[in-house]
Design a protein around this motif. Structure first.
Motif, short mmCIF file in Angstrom:
data_model
loop_
_atom_site.label_atom_id
_atom_site.label_comp_id
_atom_site.label_asym_id
_atom_site.label_seq_id
_atom_site.Cartn_x
_atom_site.Cartn_y
_atom_site.Cartn_z
N ASP A 1 0.83 -1.19 0.00
CA ASP A 1 0.00 0.00 0.00
C ASP A 1 0.88 1.25 0.00
O ASP A 1 1.64 1.48 0.95
N ASP B 1 0.16 4.15 0.70
CA ASP B 1 -0.24 5.08 1.76
C ASP B 1 0.09 4.55 3.15
O ASP B 1 -0.23 5.20 4.15
N ASP B 2 0.71 3.39 3.22
CA ASP B 2 1.03 2.78 4.51
C ASP B 2 2.46 3.13 4.92
O ASP B 2 3.42 2.54 4.43
N SER C 1 3.44 2.96 8.15
CA SER C 1 3.50 2.48 9.53
C SER C 1 4.85 1.91 9.90
O SER C 1 5.20 1.84 11.09
#
Length: 227
Positions: free
Chosen positions: A159, A161-162, A164
């Motif tokens: 992803d 947008d990840d 983390s």
């Protein structure tokens, strides 16, 4: 306190991730910390210095022929391999995003590569295009011979947008539309590179013949092209 002009120049790799498929193309940027020695508070692309272990890392794929030929101009041939690995490592460390192909490591990965190897990927340079080179001017606390690589976000595994798994080196990681990116607090060289990227997207016909190079290695700055 004065800064000596004889600061060593370290090879570095920077990744310009370009995301298409939206209203307009966007690039991934983050902000350096206020306490950073080099470019504090500035918005930059992910990237950093080449580590000694980068040259030993097994690549899934190397650069294309044109990029390879331009990377070794005025540089040792073995440097391109280290730059490819460094680009993937820095992107991983600063954003948690993977530029690689699934594959096992046949040898024990270096310490700073263990987390990347743990994802089950090997770094790749096949999606990287060498688009700019710049040497930091004398008198700065740190100096780099930075190669800028453009990559399509569609090459990422996972992803986009990840963030983390990103380190805390860059904050405010986000995809910035090209038209808005130049309004951020940017280093001068980042502004120049953004302009080059925007111009390349607007250009009809073949790409420019060569890679722009801001050469501050000597007593006088020079702007030339690596062909």
């Amino acid at each position: 306190m004065s800064v000596p002009d004889a600061a060593p120049i370290r090879d570095a790799a920077t990744v310009i991730l370009l995301r298409r498929g939206r209203a307009e193309p966007a690039v991934l940027m983050g902000q350096r910390g206020a306490g950073a020695v080099f470019m504090p508070n500035k918005y930059v692309f992910p990237g950093g210095a080449v580590d000694p272990d980068d040259a030993t890392v097994p690549l899934a794929e190397g650069f294309g022929a044109t990029c390879e030929a331009r990377l070794v101009i005025e540089a040792p041939p073995e440097l391109s391999r280290a730059l490819a690995a460094s680009a993937a490592r820095e992107l991983w460390e600063e954003t948690g995003l993977i530029l690689g192909h699934p594959g096992r490591w046949d040898t024990e990965p270096p310490e700073d590569w263990r987390d990347f190897a743990g994802t089950g990927h090997r770094p790749t340079a096949s999606g990287l295009t060498f688009v700019f080179r710049a040497i930091t001017p004398a008198g700065r606390p740190r100096r780099f011979d930075a190669r800028f690589f453009l990559a399509d976000a569609g090459r990422l595994k996972g992803d986009p947008d990840d963030f983390s798994r990103a380190s805390d080196e860059l904050s405010h990681l986000h995809w910035v539309p090209l038209a808005e990116a130049r309004r951020l607090d940017l280093p001068f060289i980042t502004e120049v590179v953004l302009a080059e990227v925007a111009a390349s997207l607007d250009r009809d016909g073949p790409p420019p013949d060569g890679v722009p190079f801001f050469d501050n290695s000597g007593p006088e700055p020079r702007f030339r092209r690596l062909v």
